[in-house]
Design a protein around this motif. Structure first.
Motif, PDB file in Angstrom:
ATOM      1  N   PHE A 112       0.713  -0.963  -0.285  1.00 22.17           N
ATOM      2  CA  PHE A 112      -0.174   0.458   0.381  1.00 22.17           C
ATOM      3  C   PHE A 112       0.677   1.404  -0.501  1.00 22.17           C
ATOM      4  O   PHE A 112       0.423   2.591  -0.461  1.00 22.17           O
ATOM      5  N   HIS A 116       0.730   3.342  -3.391  1.00 17.37           N
ATOM      6  CA  HIS A 116       0.405   4.598  -2.851  1.00 17.37           C
ATOM      7  C   HIS A 116       1.194   6.105  -3.468  1.00 17.37           C
ATOM      8  O   HIS A 116       0.320   7.186  -3.631  1.00 17.37           O
ATOM      9  N   TYR A 183       3.307   8.958   6.743  1.00 15.90           N
ATOM     10  CA  TYR A 183       2.026   8.096   6.413  1.00 15.90           C
ATOM     11  C   TYR A 183       2.124   7.492   8.253  1.00 15.90           C
ATOM     12  O   TYR A 183       3.401   6.494   8.471  1.00 15.90           O
ATOM     13  N   GLU A 189      -6.109   2.735   3.027  1.00 19.21           N
ATOM     14  CA  GLU A 189      -6.650   2.522   2.171  1.00 19.21           C
ATOM     15  C   GLU A 189      -8.410   3.529   1.443  1.00 19.21           C
ATOM     16  O   GLU A 189      -8.955   2.693   2.202  1.00 19.21           O
TER      17      GLU A 189
END
Length: 189
Positions: A112, A116, A183, A189
């Motif tokens: 992810f 991302h 992050y 998500e």
């Protein structure tokens, strides 16, 4: 003292960047210790700002040799070691964006975060961290390479690459250049 207005604050920091402020600090305090850590033998090791800047210049040149430039994203997965800070700033001096990911990230979380962020390069501390990329590597088409610091000669290659001119490279990062992406543990998500 009264409150500072947004316009006054904008004027006070106009044109300044993380890179330009780092160079100002190196110029003013080059012989002062910037980084200190416990080495493998338990003794403390350190870098002055000038030595730190030299390593940042080498890391930036190494990153450039990997095709990293303005707007690119790189992920860094390592503990709090000097190379993290050196590579982080090296990316900033190229106008690239360093993204630190948690050492505890699972392969799914790595997929992810790397996907991302559209990272094109990952630099990880050791084989344990690198092994978490393997199960999801095929799902990360933008990721060109995973480099492992603990592999023989990698640290020496990064820190031994003839450095870029940091004052010139500083021009690749303007006040609107994205400095980092963080992050948090709550990012989903």
């Amino acid at each position: 003292m009264g409150e500072i207005t947004k316009d006054e604050l904008d004027a006070a920091v106009e044109g300044q960047t993380i890179a330009s402020r780092f160079l100002d600090t190196v110029a003013a305090h080059g012989d002062v210790v910037a980084l200190r850590w416990k080495g493998p033998d338990g003794d403390f090791e350190e870098l002055t700002y000038r030595e730190y800047a030299d390593q940042v210049a080498s890391a930036a040149a190494w990153l450039r040799s990997k095709g990293i430039g303005p707007g690119d994203r790189i992920v860094l997965m390592m503990r709090n070691i000097p190379e993290f800070h050196v590579l982080d700033l090296g990316a900033v001096f190229l106008g690239a964006t360093p993204i630190s990911i948690y050492n505890s990230s699972s392969p799914d979380q790595i997929a992810f975060l790397v996907g991302h962020s559209k990272a094109v390069l990952a630099v990880v501390e050791d084989d344990g961290f690198a092994s978490r990329f393997e199960p999801v590597r095929a799902d990360l088409p933008a990721l060109r390479e995973v480099v492992t610091l603990s592999h023989p000669g990698v640290r020496e290659e990064i820190l031994g690459t003839p450095g870029v001119d940091l004052a010139t490279s500083c021009r690749d990062c303007g006040p609107d250049t994205l400095a980092t992406v963080i992050y948090t543990s709550g990012t989903t998500e």
